[in-house]
Write a protein that holds these residues in place. Structure first.
Motif, PDB file in Angstrom:
ATOM      1  N   THR A   1     -10.150 -79.617  73.064  1.00  0.00           N
ATOM      2  CA  THR A   1      -9.416 -78.675  72.213  1.00  0.00           C
ATOM      3  C   THR A   1      -9.594 -79.005  70.744  1.00  0.00           C
ATOM      4  O   THR A   1      -9.739 -78.105  69.906  1.00  0.00           O
TER       5      THR A   1
ATOM      6  N   LEU B   1      -9.291 -70.224  78.928  1.00  0.00           N
ATOM      7  CA  LEU B   1      -9.568 -71.251  77.940  1.00  0.00           C
ATOM      8  C   LEU B   1     -10.591 -72.236  78.476  1.00  0.00           C
ATOM      9  O   LEU B   1     -10.495 -72.706  79.611  1.00  0.00           O
TER      10      LEU B   1
ATOM     11  N   GLU C   1     -10.506 -72.320  66.183  1.00  0.00           N
ATOM     12  CA  GLU C   1      -9.206 -71.734  66.498  1.00  0.00           C
ATOM     13  C   GLU C   1      -9.354 -70.401  67.222  1.00  0.00           C
ATOM     14  O   GLU C   1      -8.546 -70.072  68.091  1.00  0.00           O
ATOM     15  N   THR C   2     -10.384 -69.624  66.887  1.00  0.00           N
ATOM     16  CA  THR C   2     -10.595 -68.345  67.565  1.00  0.00           C
ATOM     17  C   THR C   2     -10.920 -68.539  69.037  1.00  0.00           C
ATOM     18  O   THR C   2     -10.511 -67.755  69.884  1.00  0.00           O
TER      19      THR C   2
ATOM     20  N   SER D   1       3.066 -70.841  63.560  1.00  0.00           N
ATOM     21  CA  SER D   1       1.659 -70.580  63.242  1.00  0.00           C
ATOM     22  C   SER D   1       0.821 -71.845  63.298  1.00  0.00           C
ATOM     23  O   SER D   1      -0.189 -71.965  62.614  1.00  0.00           O
TER      24      SER D   1
ATOM     25  N   ARG E   1      -9.045 -66.196  76.636  1.00  0.00           N
ATOM     26  CA  ARG E   1      -8.676 -66.487  78.015  1.00  0.00           C
ATOM     27  C   ARG E   1      -9.777 -66.010  78.946  1.00  0.00           C
ATOM     28  O   ARG E   1     -10.281 -64.885  78.769  1.00  0.00           O
TER      29      ARG E   1
ATOM     30  N   ARG F   1      -7.913 -69.128  71.390  1.00  0.00           N
ATOM     31  CA  ARG F   1      -7.058 -67.987  71.708  1.00  0.00           C
ATOM     32  C   ARG F   1      -7.664 -67.080  72.774  1.00  0.00           C
ATOM     33  O   ARG F   1      -7.076 -66.059  73.122  1.00  0.00           O
TER      34      ARG F   1
ATOM     35  N   SER G   1      -1.786 -74.660  64.313  1.00  0.00           N
ATOM     36  CA  SER G   1      -3.134 -74.637  64.865  1.00  0.00           C
ATOM     37  C   SER G   1      -3.203 -75.587  66.049  1.00  0.00           C
ATOM     38  O   SER G   1      -2.889 -76.773  65.930  1.00  0.00           O
ATOM     39  N   ARG G   2      -3.632 -75.069  67.180  1.00  0.00           N
ATOM     40  CA  ARG G   2      -3.733 -75.920  68.366  1.00  0.00           C
ATOM     41  C   ARG G   2      -4.822 -76.975  68.193  1.00  0.00           C
ATOM     42  O   ARG G   2      -4.677 -78.111  68.646  1.00  0.00           O
TER      43      ARG G   2
END
Length: 301
Positions: free
Chosen positions: A38, A51, A43-44, A263, A49, A47, A265-266
């Motif tokens: 990850t 993942l 970042e796009t 908001s 699926r 998001r 960021s993962r």
């Protein structure tokens, strides 16, 4: 016939052990692999699926790590997340530095105080010594959430809230009992004749402790030092309640605050976690033998 049956049973047991070890290893490694994967994805891509567990040529990026180390904001994220990146960047590295400083201070206190205390419990007998040892052990079983509120009130009254010194005091108090127990077990396995010979040669108590006894329990000393550092470095409950600003906040609290934002960021959260894992992993690899020896030494009164 009996020999073949016995061999088959041993083979089945060995296969079961290997399968169980493989399952445990997979259970432990999958979250780590997912977190590292990850942290290396845009970042796009995070998001989408389904993942992806690992990045590919289109989703791979060093942007999260580059931001943590240099402050350069990735350009492949939205404006709101870019703003969150800029805000988070003022906390990540200082939080990690606070954790390292606090962990080193707690380690020094554990070694300086735990070594002579464990030596006294091992070499001398006095009234209530076993009760004191059991009391020390009992303090390690008390959950942090049960005493964090009283500690908050106490620290507020003495002016230690939101200070690294306050966290050092709490962590030293919670890790020192285990340090004394482990070092006592090491001293119990060292013949006292070495110290007696040193004293006959004119060494006082302190000199014989430092020059004779301490080198003999060096593996245990290294083990308790590493364990104390790791405990202080990764603690969350006390750090989240007793700190409020960047002056003392540790990396666990910083990452939790970043993850709690809408908001967030993962990829940044994952990369921050990976960076925070580096110091304890390095210590665990370098001192793995001493840590295992410290954990497997027989504890007795």
């Amino acid at each position: 016939m009996f020999g073949n049956t016995l061999s088959a049973r041993r083979l089945r047991r060995r296969v079961m052990v290997y399968v169980g070890a493989a399952v445990l290893l997979l259970y432990s490694l999958v979250p780590v692999v997912w977190m590292v994967g990850t942290s290396l994805q845009k970042e796009t891509a995070l998001r989408l699926r389904p993942l992806s567990l690992l990045p590919n040529a289109q989703t791979f990026t060093w942007g999260n790590y580059a931001f943590i180390l240099t402050g350069h904001v990735p350009t492949d994220v939205g404006a709101s997340i870019q703003a969150k990146y800029v805000l988070s960047g003022t906390f990540i590295l200082p939080g990690i530095l606070n954790s390292i400083v606090i962990g080193i201070a707690v380690t020094i206190i554990n070694v300086v105080l735990g070594l002579p205390a464990a030596h006294v419990f091992s070499r001398y007998r006095f009234w209530g010594d076993r009760k004191v040892l059991l009391g020390l052990l009992a303090t390690t079983l008390m959950p942090a959430i049960a005493i964090v509120v009283p500690m908050f009130i106490l620290f507020r009254s003495v002016g230690l809230l939101d200070t690294k010194e306050g966290l050092v005091a709490v962590y030293a108090a919670t890790t020192l009992p285990l340090t004394i127990w482990l070092l006592k077990a090491y001293f119990d396995n060292v013949p006292v004749e070495y110290e007696e010979a040193a004293r006959m040669d004119g060494c006082g108590y302190l000199r014989s402790l430092i020059r004779v006894a301490a080198p003999l329990v060096r593996p245990g000393l290294v083990a308790v030092a590493v364990l104390a550092f790791m405990t202080a470095y990764g603690e969350f409950v006390f750090a989240s309640v007793l700190t409020a600003t960047l002056a003392s906040r540790t990396e666990t609290v910083v990452i939790a605050n970043i993850a709690g934002a809408l908001s967030a960021s993962r990829g940044l959260i994952a990369a921050s976690t990976v960076v925070c894992f580096v110091p304890p992993i390095v210590l665990a690899i370098v001192f793995r033998k001493q840590i295992m020896a410290g954990l497997t030494t027989g504890l007795h009164l």
